[in-house]
Write a protein that holds these residues in place. Structure first.
Motif, short mmCIF file in Angstrom:
data_model
loop_
_atom_site.label_atom_id
_atom_site.label_comp_id
_atom_site.label_asym_id
_atom_site.label_seq_id
_atom_site.Cartn_x
_atom_site.Cartn_y
_atom_site.Cartn_z
N HIS A 253 35.55 29.98 40.85
CA HIS A 253 34.79 31.23 40.96
C HIS A 253 34.57 31.62 42.42
CE1 HIS A 253 30.92 33.43 41.32
NE2 HIS A 253 31.60 34.24 40.53
N GLU B 291 33.11 41.67 38.41
CA GLU B 291 32.23 40.52 38.16
C GLU B 291 32.02 40.23 36.68
OE1 GLU B 291 30.73 38.33 40.21
OE2 GLU B 291 31.68 39.24 41.96
N ASP C 173 35.66 35.12 44.59
CA ASP C 173 34.76 35.97 45.37
C ASP C 173 35.17 36.03 46.84
OD1 ASP C 173 33.42 36.67 43.13
OD2 ASP C 173 31.57 35.58 43.57
N HIS D 55 32.91 36.82 35.03
CA HIS D 55 32.73 35.60 35.81
C HIS D 55 31.87 34.53 35.14
CE1 HIS D 55 34.28 37.36 39.86
NE2 HIS D 55 35.12 37.48 38.86
#
Ligand SMILES: [Fe+2]
Length: 340
Positions: free
Chosen positions: A267, A176, A271, A179
């Motif tokens: 993004h 993460e 995920d 990000h």
């Protein structure tokens, strides 16, 4: 036999459910998906109790307040529950291990819908949000995603469980860590200077959300992991097609923010591909004797606290950026300006 709620159930009403009385003494319960009509004793009971469905009273308490047979309340509550108009907050009580995991999943799905029912989303999706709100949301979202560099790192550093769990928490942080930059690049392509976004002071509720996650990460590993079950929860399963539709529609109604939505979309795809549906918390629930009912209570409280912080996050975005005089990005304090 009609299904009934337990006498110890603690019903909370969904923000999506509108309850109103009818001229003939009945009640109507309406959400975006359906309309339920109740007449006679059930109808008047619902109107009488609508204001008390906040999760504080059990079915037994509600029956005492309304001076009526608890089985009638239990039946009405079950009907509302089946339709998602109320949720039973007692369903997670005194549960441990796999049972807690299943009950908490249900509760996370409820809170995810409550968060999505916020008027911020309604306004945004209707196309009526002003440009300040659209970009303000993007900037606050950047701050939130960027905060993973603090709270996910703290979760790894403060992990009180074994080495294997700590490594998994660290791996998630590593995934993460970059990000926030994706959001930043999207905002830059909309004309915002890099520093102006990074230095913009987050709204108070954004800071509260970041601080909440950080504090929890420093103090309670299992409760922290439980909050990821809410962060991973969405009211509908995320698919590539669903995401393309969602961001395509936002780009159609707010074309000026197209590059920012592209970044949001990029993004979200990362995920989805990471496949985080099964969380570390889910696995911890399988460890014998680890997630006891006492620990489970802390996990539940942590999830509820996070749900509240997310709701306040959207409240703050809506009120601040929706105001006529909103400045976007918010200006950082310039100390030099006071000493010139
Ligand atoms: Fe991410």
């Amino acid at each position: 036999m009609t299904a009934v709620a337990a006498l110890g159930a603690r019903p909370i009403r969904s923000a999506r459910a509108d309850i109103r009385g009818t001229a003939d003494g009945g009640a109507v319960v309406e959400t975006d998906d359906y309309m339920l009509e109740f007449d006679g004793a059930a109808g008047s009971l619902i109107v009488q109790l609508a204001g008390r469905l906040d999760g504080g009273d059990t079915v037994q308490d509600l029956a005492a307040a309304a001076a009526c047979d608890p089985s009638l309340i239990a039946e009405v509550i079950k009907t509302l529950q089946v339709h998602g108009a109320v949720f039973d907050l007692a369903a997670v009580d005194n549960r441990s291990g796999g049972e807690l995991r299943a009950a908490l999943r249900q509760e996370c799905a409820f809170w995810a819908k409550e968060i999505q029912a916020h008027s911020f989303w309604r306004t945004l999706l209707s196309g009526a949000a002003n440009p300040e709100t659209v970009f303000g949301w993007g900037i606050e979202q950047f701050h939130y995603v960027e905060a993973a560099n603090e709270y996910m790192a703290a979760a790894a550093a403060n992990c009180r469980l074994d080495h294997g769990v700590r490594m998994r928490i660290g791996k998630r942080f590593a995934e993460e860590a970059e990000h926030g930059d994706i959001f930043l690049r999207g905002l830059e392509r909309c004309g915002f200077a890099h520093e102006a976004v990074v230095d913009a002071p987050p709204l108070p509720a954004t800071n509260a959300l970041k601080d909440y996650l950080f504090e929890l990460a420093c103090s309670d590993t299992i409760a922290t992991e439980a909050t990821f079950n809410l962060m991973q929860s969405s009211s509908e399963p995320l698919t590539k097609e669903g995401l393309a539709r969602f961001y395509g529609e936002l780009t159609r109604v707010y074309p000026f923010a197209g590059p920012m939505f592209q970044a949001f979309h990029d993004h979200a795809l990362i995920d989805v591909e990471a496949g985080h549906e099964r969380t570390i918390f889910d696995d911890l629930c399988d460890a014998p004797g680890l997630v006891t009912s006492v620990v489970g209570r802390r996990a539940v409280d942590a999830v509820r606290g996070l749900a509240e912080h997310f709701i306040l996050f959207f409240d703050n975005i809506e009120t601040y950026y929706g105001a006529r005089d909103a400045i976007v990005p918010r200006r950082a304090v310039d100390m030099d300006a006071f000493t010139r």
